[in-house]
Scaffold this motif. Structure first.
Motif, mmCIF file in Angstrom:
data_model
loop_
_atom_site.group_PDB
_atom_site.id
_atom_site.type_symbol
_atom_site.label_atom_id
_atom_site.label_comp_id
_atom_site.label_asym_id
_atom_site.label_seq_id
_atom_site.Cartn_x
_atom_site.Cartn_y
_atom_site.Cartn_z
ATOM 1 N N LYS A 159 -6.538 -28.162 -48.522
ATOM 2 C CA LYS A 159 -5.446 -28.254 -47.216
ATOM 3 C C LYS A 159 -3.532 -28.822 -48.160
ATOM 4 O O LYS A 159 -3.035 -27.729 -48.437
ATOM 5 C CB LYS A 159 -5.521 -29.058 -46.300
ATOM 6 N N LEU A 160 -3.982 -29.675 -49.248
ATOM 7 C CA LEU A 160 -2.761 -29.894 -49.782
ATOM 8 C C LEU A 160 -2.517 -28.799 -50.827
ATOM 9 O O LEU A 160 -2.184 -28.787 -51.222
ATOM 10 C CB LEU A 160 -3.366 -31.125 -50.222
ATOM 11 N N GLU A 161 -3.914 -28.627 -51.737
ATOM 12 C CA GLU A 161 -3.558 -27.967 -52.204
ATOM 13 C C GLU A 161 -3.376 -26.001 -52.072
ATOM 14 O O GLU A 161 -2.213 -25.302 -52.690
ATOM 15 C CB GLU A 161 -4.841 -27.146 -52.665
ATOM 16 N N LYS A 162 -3.432 -26.059 -50.887
ATOM 17 C CA LYS A 162 -2.749 -24.915 -49.828
ATOM 18 C C LYS A 162 -1.152 -25.085 -49.580
ATOM 19 O O LYS A 162 -0.208 -24.516 -50.161
ATOM 20 C CB LYS A 162 -3.500 -24.328 -48.633
ATOM 21 N N LEU A 163 -0.951 -26.145 -49.645
ATOM 22 C CA LEU A 163 0.519 -27.345 -48.720
ATOM 23 C C LEU A 163 1.264 -26.615 -50.457
ATOM 24 O O LEU A 163 2.542 -26.427 -50.619
ATOM 25 C CB LEU A 163 0.246 -28.077 -48.732
ATOM 26 N N ASN A 164 0.693 -27.429 -51.189
ATOM 27 C CA ASN A 164 1.695 -27.422 -52.802
ATOM 28 C C ASN A 164 1.592 -25.898 -52.999
ATOM 29 O O ASN A 164 2.946 -25.618 -53.426
ATOM 30 C CB ASN A 164 0.579 -27.972 -53.083
ATOM 31 N N GLU A 165 0.804 -24.735 -53.083
ATOM 32 C CA GLU A 165 1.270 -23.529 -53.120
ATOM 33 C C GLU A 165 2.596 -23.225 -52.551
ATOM 34 O O GLU A 165 3.274 -21.818 -52.951
ATOM 35 C CB GLU A 165 -0.106 -22.534 -53.028
ATOM 36 N N GLN A 166 2.343 -23.548 -51.082
ATOM 37 C CA GLN A 166 2.923 -22.980 -50.421
ATOM 38 C C GLN A 166 4.325 -23.701 -50.763
ATOM 39 O O GLN A 166 5.560 -22.569 -50.424
ATOM 40 C CB GLN A 166 2.771 -22.886 -48.889
ATOM 41 N N ALA A 167 4.865 -24.291 -50.684
ATOM 42 C CA ALA A 167 5.350 -25.382 -51.127
ATOM 43 C C ALA A 167 6.392 -24.888 -52.373
ATOM 44 O O ALA A 167 7.784 -24.501 -52.085
ATOM 45 C CB ALA A 167 5.152 -27.264 -51.023
ATOM 46 N N ASP A 168 5.857 -24.419 -52.816
ATOM 47 C CA ASP A 168 6.226 -24.323 -54.270
ATOM 48 C C ASP A 168 6.992 -23.052 -54.265
ATOM 49 O O ASP A 168 8.193 -23.157 -55.119
ATOM 50 C CB ASP A 168 5.343 -24.162 -56.059
ATOM 51 N N LEU A 169 6.398 -22.121 -53.711
ATOM 52 C CA LEU A 169 7.690 -20.831 -52.974
ATOM 53 C C LEU A 169 8.793 -21.265 -52.526
ATOM 54 O O LEU A 169 9.895 -20.500 -52.600
ATOM 55 C CB LEU A 169 6.381 -19.868 -52.575
ATOM 56 N N ILE A 170 8.544 -22.067 -51.399
ATOM 57 C CA ILE A 170 9.193 -21.897 -50.441
ATOM 58 C C ILE A 170 11.208 -23.659 -51.021
ATOM 59 O O ILE A 170 11.796 -22.314 -51.899
ATOM 60 C CB ILE A 170 9.211 -23.061 -49.280
ATOM 61 N N VAL A 171 10.650 -24.025 -51.859
ATOM 62 C CA VAL A 171 11.457 -25.023 -53.181
ATOM 63 C C VAL A 171 11.765 -23.657 -53.729
ATOM 64 O O VAL A 171 12.968 -23.810 -54.789
ATOM 65 C CB VAL A 171 10.507 -25.719 -53.933
ATOM 66 N N GLU A 172 11.399 -22.781 -54.675
ATOM 67 C CA GLU A 172 11.688 -21.966 -55.280
ATOM 68 C C GLU A 172 13.274 -20.681 -54.705
ATOM 69 O O GLU A 172 14.254 -20.703 -55.227
ATOM 70 C CB GLU A 172 11.012 -21.298 -56.206
ATOM 71 N N LYS A 173 12.619 -20.974 -53.444
ATOM 72 C CA LYS A 173 13.822 -20.095 -52.274
ATOM 73 C C LYS A 173 14.826 -20.735 -52.164
ATOM 74 O O LYS A 173 15.782 -20.436 -51.963
ATOM 75 C CB LYS A 173 13.312 -18.925 -51.563
ATOM 76 N N TYR A 174 14.542 -22.389 -51.978
ATOM 77 C CA TYR A 174 16.156 -23.073 -51.991
ATOM 78 C C TYR A 174 16.697 -23.105 -52.814
ATOM 79 O O TYR A 174 17.880 -23.146 -52.700
ATOM 80 C CB TYR A 174 14.808 -24.523 -51.703
ATOM 81 N N ASN A 175 16.063 -23.200 -54.178
ATOM 82 C CA ASN A 175 16.406 -23.452 -55.416
ATOM 83 C C ASN A 175 17.410 -22.336 -55.823
ATOM 84 O O ASN A 175 19.091 -22.225 -56.114
ATOM 85 C CB ASN A 175 15.909 -23.547 -56.303
ATOM 86 N N GLN A 176 16.929 -20.827 -55.417
ATOM 87 C CA GLN A 176 17.935 -19.618 -55.862
ATOM 88 C C GLN A 176 19.364 -19.362 -54.643
ATOM 89 O O GLN A 176 19.777 -19.207 -55.057
ATOM 90 C CB GLN A 176 16.807 -18.839 -55.662
#
Length: 321
Positions: free
Chosen positions: A36-53
């Motif tokens: 579950k953590l692995e899936k969360l990390n993958e989702q978080a990577d994309l969301i954080v990237e959108k946040y940065n953009q």
């Protein structure tokens, strides 16, 4: 025992929560939690990237607005100065009573009408005509800049709203990650003042400066949106590390990948200092040589050095700045 009676007994033997509620779901096993953590990390990577953009978009819009707002103020001063010059020339050339209707003309809000009225006066000199032309042009520029400033401000506000939405999503994701990491006993707060570790790898030149900086951040906490010096996200670390070598990278992972379109290299031909992109461009790390990378992984972890073979993320490609 009849089937119905057995079923009833089984129901009675089920644990019941105080207050009559249903029994809470059992905690996930360690393998389940890690998955579950692995899936969360993958989702978080994309969301954080959108946040940065979204953040970068807002910063650019705000900068544009501030620039235009400064131009607007300077133009206002220029127009005010031209008005004073025109009044001064008029007073010196046309003493009291010398020009019928001058006071009414100079206070008109329409520069075109003012220019037309004054042009009919045969005493108007070439210098005054040039000044009036400059006055008209300055006013037109003022109006144009005002419109552009309004558009830039609207864009900045829209970007800020977008940023707020992405930040809310990222905050929610981070809370889920932290909760799960604490349950696993794997949450690492990191040390914002960590001195890091020395780099003794094979890099030389600019790449060595990059890796010396990156290794000096080891032990500091991952922080989404972090650009240092006390915490970093993945692209914040890569940007600052290459800045230490005199190379200016864009802020976000997607921008860094796009910036490096003509600098991409094979994953089979990595050299120290190369940027390695993974997880659908949601993450970026730095190749340190000897089969190792240094990166800021995700929430609940710290900047660290790991082997590329144990990296565990889907690789997309590499860029050599």
């Amino acid at each position: 025992m009849p089937a119905a009676a057995g079923l009833a007994l089984a129901v009675l033997l089920l644990p019941v929560l105080p207050g009559g509620g249903a029994l809470a779901e059992p905690k996930p096993t360690i393998p389940q939690a890690k998955k579950k953590l692995e899936k969360l990390n993958e989702q978080a990577d994309l969301i954080v990237e959108k946040y940065n953009q979204a953040g970068e978009k807002w910063k650019k819009a705000r900068k544009r607005y501030q620039t235009l707002d400064g131009d607007l103020k300077r133009q206002s001063k220029k127009v005010a100065g031209l008005r004073e010059e025109l009044v001064s020339m008029a007073v010196s050339s046309y003493q009291v009573g010398g020009a019928t209707g001058w006071e009414g003309m100079i206070t008109q809000s329409d520069p075109g009408a003012l220019l037309s009225g004054l042009a009919r006066m045969d005493q108007l000199s070439a210098l005054r005509a040039q000044s009036l032309k400059a006055f008209d042009k300055a006013t037109e520029d003022l109006r144009s800049d005002r419109d552009k400033a309004k558009e830039a401000l609207a864009a900045a506000r829209a970007s800020r709203d977008e940023l707020a939405e992405e930040k809310a999503r990222a905050d929610k994701m981070v809370k889920e990650q932290i909760k799960l990491l604490r349950e696993l006993g794997a949450y690492r707060t990191g040390d914002p003042n960590s001195p890091g570790v020395p780099y003794d790898g094979p890099a030389s030149g600019s790449a060595r400066a990059v890796l010396q900086f990156a290794f000096a951040q080891v032990g500091k906490p991952y922080r989404y949106g972090g650009t240092g010096p006390s915490g970093w996200d993945c692209s914040g670390l890569t940007q600052a590390s290459w800045r230490a070598a005199g190379v200016s990278l864009p802020r976000t992972t997607w921008e860094q990948w796009s910036w490096g379109a003509s600098r991409r290299v094979s994953l089979d031909d990595l050299q120290p200092g190369d940027l390695i992109f993974s997880e659908g461009l949601g993450h970026v790390s730095i190749y340190a040589g000897d089969g190792k990378i240094v990166h800021a992984p995700q929430t609940g972890d710290v900047v660290k050095v790991v082997s590329l073979s144990s990296y565990g993320r889907r690789l997309v490609g590499a860029v050599r700045p």
